[in-house]
Enzyme design. Structure first.
Site, short mmCIF file in Angstrom:
data_model
loop_
_atom_site.label_atom_id
_atom_site.label_comp_id
_atom_site.label_asym_id
_atom_site.label_seq_id
_atom_site.Cartn_x
_atom_site.Cartn_y
_atom_site.Cartn_z
N LYS A 14 54.33 44.79 65.07
CA LYS A 14 53.47 43.76 65.66
C LYS A 14 52.28 43.52 64.76
CE LYS A 14 53.79 41.71 69.75
NZ LYS A 14 55.05 41.01 70.08
N THR A 61 58.54 45.31 69.66
CA THR A 61 57.20 45.08 69.12
C THR A 61 56.20 44.90 70.27
OG1 THR A 61 57.36 42.69 68.87
CG2 THR A 61 58.20 44.03 67.05
N PHE A 171 26.29 36.92 30.42
CA PHE A 171 27.68 36.97 29.92
C PHE A 171 27.68 36.47 28.48
CE2 PHE A 171 32.22 35.47 29.80
CZ PHE A 171 32.76 36.75 29.84
N ARG A 188 22.27 34.20 34.60
CA ARG A 188 23.13 33.28 35.34
C ARG A 188 23.22 33.74 36.79
NH1 ARG A 188 29.48 35.03 34.04
NH2 ARG A 188 29.18 37.20 34.61
N VAL A 254 31.26 40.74 35.33
CA VAL A 254 31.79 41.19 36.62
C VAL A 254 32.55 42.50 36.40
CG1 VAL A 254 33.31 40.58 38.53
CG2 VAL A 254 31.93 38.81 37.44
N GLN A 255 33.29 42.57 35.28
CA GLN A 255 34.08 43.77 34.99
C GLN A 255 33.19 45.01 34.95
OE1 GLN A 255 34.50 40.75 33.57
NE2 GLN A 255 36.56 40.48 32.75
N HIS A 283 31.77 30.52 40.69
CA HIS A 283 30.90 29.90 39.68
C HIS A 283 29.87 28.96 40.31
CE1 HIS A 283 33.54 31.69 36.80
NE2 HIS A 283 34.58 30.96 37.16
O1 LIG Z 1 31.77 38.26 34.14
C1 LIG Z 1 32.59 37.49 33.64
N1 LIG Z 1 33.80 37.96 33.22
C2 LIG Z 1 34.75 37.16 32.64
O2 LIG Z 1 35.85 37.63 32.29
C3 LIG Z 1 34.43 35.79 32.52
N2 LIG Z 1 35.12 34.72 32.01
C4 LIG Z 1 34.32 33.63 32.16
O3 LIG Z 1 34.64 32.45 31.81
N3 LIG Z 1 33.15 33.98 32.74
C5 LIG Z 1 33.18 35.32 32.97
N4 LIG Z 1 32.30 36.17 33.53
#
Ligand SMILES: O=c1[nH]c(=O)c2[nH]c(=O)[nH]c2[nH]1
Length: 322
Positions: A14, A61, A171, A188, A254-255, A283
């Protein structure tokens, strides 16, 4: 039926069982409430229900929904979703001899207590939705090694925690080639909707032999076994780490911010084996106002942005304990 096929996997149950529970404090007037969306799926000796139209092996269920409501009423674990999911899965795998695995997923919706008046008095029975993010729990109860030694695989986390920082994110130094349009930026907007999932080391459960006691089965876990799966503060700490690192990191990407969040959760929780994040890069593009004679493009002068729904980046990773 043709000779060409066989049933290579089967799981049923369920989905979207909505349950709300109020717990009335026996000592005082205060209520505590939880709201869950529950998914219960089962595996076991159920092949003939698919291959021979034999329903004799089917736990309906509808019954799974009813067991969910039954335990929502009687389980001592209803307020903690990790514990409730373990209880629900253990109850079902213990009760039905031919059911070998239960998969219980819970989504908890936020209900926070309203604080009334200027003196800030927590109201005993009034709540508000203080965010659309959901606490999530995934539990697999595995009875394939025998019903007296169940294994629980537990992971938990967050879905859809929307965050934004208007500075402290750059970045730069990414690959530049014939496809590159993006400018390097030392400042940014960084916004994402956090999906987080952290996985605990598996735990062992010995359910009580007496079926009537299945109502309270989960407390039979001994203290050492429970580890931090049983610790209700892990979730709050993981959420706080996520928010703190997001806010305070001078983000290079971000990574890189993702890795710092995951690393801190593992460092501060001995039983967490791995942490996964999925972070869309939502973005926000500075509007070009140069044709009006206004500088809105140099990062320090960028004040008006166009939030872009699509496309978004999508940065994911799993970070594991060595
Ligand atoms: O933090 C980011 N990682 C990316 O891999 C990436 N690629 C992108 O165009 N902007 C960003 N910003």
């Amino acid at each position: 039926m043709s000779e060409l096929t066989y049933l290579s996997s089967a799981r049923y149950g369920k989905d979207a069982v909505r349950v709300f529970r109020v717990v009335r404090d026996r000592e005082g007037p205060a209520h505590t409430v939880v709201e869950y969306n529950v998914k219960v799926l089962l595996e076991g000796d159920i092949d003939v229900s698919y291959t021979k139209a034999d329903n004799s092996v089917i736990v309906a269920t509808d019954s799974m929904k009813n067991i969910t409501y039954y335990l929502a009423k009687v389980s001592p674990h209803i307020l903690i979703p990790e514990r409730f999911a373990i209880h629900l899965g253990t109850h079902i795998v213990s009760k039905y001899a031919h059911i070998h695995k239960a998969f219980v997923d819970i989504e908890q919706l936020r209900w926070s207590r309203i604080v009334v008046g200027t003196d800030g008095k927590p109201h005993p029975h009034s709540f508000f939705r203080d965010g659309d993010d959901k606490r999530t729990v995934k539990v697999e109860i595995d009875g394939t090694a025998g019903k007296d030694k169940l294994q629980a695989h537990v992971s938990a986390g967050i879905n859809g925690l929307l965050v934004l920082k208007s500075s402290g994110s750059s970045f730069t130094s990414f690959i530049r080639d014939e496809y590159t349009l993006l400018k390097e930026v030392d400042d940014r907007i960084f916004s994402t909707s956090v999906d987080l999932n952290y996985t605990f080391a598996p735990i062992h459960i010995s359910p009580p032999k007496d079926e009537k006691k299945l109502d309270i089965v989960a407390p039979t876990l001994d203290q050492a076994q429970r580890g931090s799966v049983w610790d209700p503060t892990v979730f709050d700490r993981a959420r706080t780490i996520t928010l703190d690192v997001f806010a305070e990191d001078e983000s290079a990407s971000v990574q890189a911010t993702l890795y710092k969040m995951a690393d801190k959760i593992i460092a501060e929780n001995a039983d967490i084996q791995s942490v996964s994040y999925s972070l869309p890069n939502k973005h926000y593009i500075p509007v070009d106002m140069s044709y009006m004679g206004l500088d809105n493009l140099t990062p320090a002068k960028a004040e008006v942005f166009q939030p872009v729904a699509a496309p978004s980046g999508l940065i994911t990773a799993t970070v594991s304990r060595k």
